[in-house]
Write a protein that holds these residues in place. Structure first.
Motif, mmCIF file in Angstrom:
data_model
loop_
_atom_site.group_PDB
_atom_site.id
_atom_site.type_symbol
_atom_site.label_atom_id
_atom_site.label_comp_id
_atom_site.label_asym_id
_atom_site.label_seq_id
_atom_site.Cartn_x
_atom_site.Cartn_y
_atom_site.Cartn_z
ATOM 1 N N PRO A 121 24.474 12.502 -7.559
ATOM 2 C CA PRO A 121 23.074 12.358 -7.980
ATOM 3 C C PRO A 121 22.971 11.857 -9.427
ATOM 4 O O PRO A 121 23.760 12.227 -10.282
ATOM 5 C CB PRO A 121 22.515 13.781 -7.846
ATOM 6 N N ARG A 122 21.980 11.016 -9.647
ATOM 7 C CA ARG A 122 21.792 10.436 -10.976
ATOM 8 C C ARG A 122 21.583 11.519 -12.035
ATOM 9 O O ARG A 122 22.133 11.450 -13.128
ATOM 10 C CB ARG A 122 20.592 9.478 -10.934
ATOM 11 N N TRP A 123 20.801 12.533 -11.701
ATOM 12 C CA TRP A 123 20.522 13.596 -12.662
ATOM 13 C C TRP A 123 21.790 14.335 -13.052
ATOM 14 O O TRP A 123 21.955 14.729 -14.212
ATOM 15 C CB TRP A 123 19.485 14.574 -12.104
ATOM 16 N N ASP A 270 15.965 6.602 -13.595
ATOM 17 C CA ASP A 270 15.802 6.483 -12.145
ATOM 18 C C ASP A 270 15.570 5.004 -11.819
ATOM 19 O O ASP A 270 14.601 4.415 -12.300
ATOM 20 C CB ASP A 270 14.608 7.323 -11.682
#
Length: 286
Positions: A121-123, A270
């Motif tokens: 996940p990007r986060w 994002d």
């Protein structure tokens, strides 16, 4: 024989295992650590600024700017002792901005794309990079405090352990701010503008160098600006932690700003709705 399919579906829905997240985090930490070791000038510059303030500026103003008995101090303190938490905050602040500079560089060189195309996940990738930067900055702070110890700038021994959570939280806030700013910086050349319009105002318009009651006496307007500055509360959180105390207002404000800055950075990076995709659409650097 019908059991494997449901298990496969469950594994597919659960995504990565916890150990895989740890391996990813470890890889990012090692990468940032190796980059730090290979950039010795970064280590030296991170210490030169606060040491100059401590050895030259503070020594020159010791007799002029005495600090009265204010919390958390139990007695009058030398000016060097007062500004030490602020200088710790300076290291965290500049380190956070350096991390943002490295992200702009990685984006221009294409290295950022390699990181962000990871299936994680990007986060999580952004938080891992943030944690790596904070870990490096905390090491810098403790090296500075070790040098200051020999300059006879000392806090209670237990304070050097108790400030660790405060340094970590303050570093998260400032690193998240740097990460958010990096999403808006298109080129490395623009970083100088960030230095002038973000870093220095944050540092000087705070309680890092002067008690707020002195600022209020000199300029009520500047006093109000200092109260609106999140860096003020990061410094006070570190200052009180040195003496085994928790400044609850500072703790709440630093935590809130950390969530705001980190949330803004995650949204900005994002690809579907952040600032990065807008730059690509308008011909900016990716």
């Amino acid at each position: 024989m019908a059991h494997p399919a449901p298990r496969e579906a469950t594994a597919e829905r659960s995504g990565f295992r916890f150990t895989q997240y740890l391996i990813c985090l470890k890889g990012i930490l090692i990468r940032e650590g190796l980059r730090y070791l290979n950039q010795r000038e970064r280590f030296i510059s991170s210490l030169v600024r606060p040491l100059l303030w401590l050895f030259i500026f503070a020594a020159g103003f010791r007799q002029v700017l005495g600090v009265s008995i204010i919390p958390p101090y139990q007695t009058y303190v030398l000016y060097e002792v007062y500004i030490t938490p602020g200088l710790c905050g300076m290291i965290l602040l500049f380190s956070g901005m350096q991390s943002s500079l490295s992200m702009v560089y990685d984006r221009e060189m294409g290295n950022m794309r390699t990181l962000l195309v990871s299936p994680f996940p990007r986060w999580f990738l952004l938080v891992s990079k943030l944690l790596a930067g904070v870990a490096v900055s905390i090491i810098q702070v403790y090296v500075f405090l070790a040098i200051a110890w020999f300059w006879d700038v000392k806090a209670p021994l237990i304070g050097y352990l108790l400030i660790l959570p405060a340094l970590f939280l303050a570093g998260l806030m400032l690193g998240a701010l740097g990460m958010f700013l990096s999403s808006m910086i298109k080129q490395l050349e623009n970083f100088a503008g960030v230095m002038n319009f973000v870093i220095f105002p944050m540092y000087f318009a705070s309680s890092a160098l002067y008690p707020l009651w002195r600022v209020q006496e000199a300029s009520p307007l500047l006093y109000k600006i200092c109260l609106l500055n999140p860096f003020t509360y990061a410094v006070e959180l570190i200052r009180f932690a040195f003496y085994g105390q928790v400044e609850w207002t500072s703790l709440g404000i630093v935590t809130a700003f950390t969530l705001v800055f980190l949330g803004g950075a995650i949204i900005a990076y994002d690809p579907s709705r952040g600032l990065i995709i807008r730059k690509q659409d308008t011909g900016g650097n990716s």
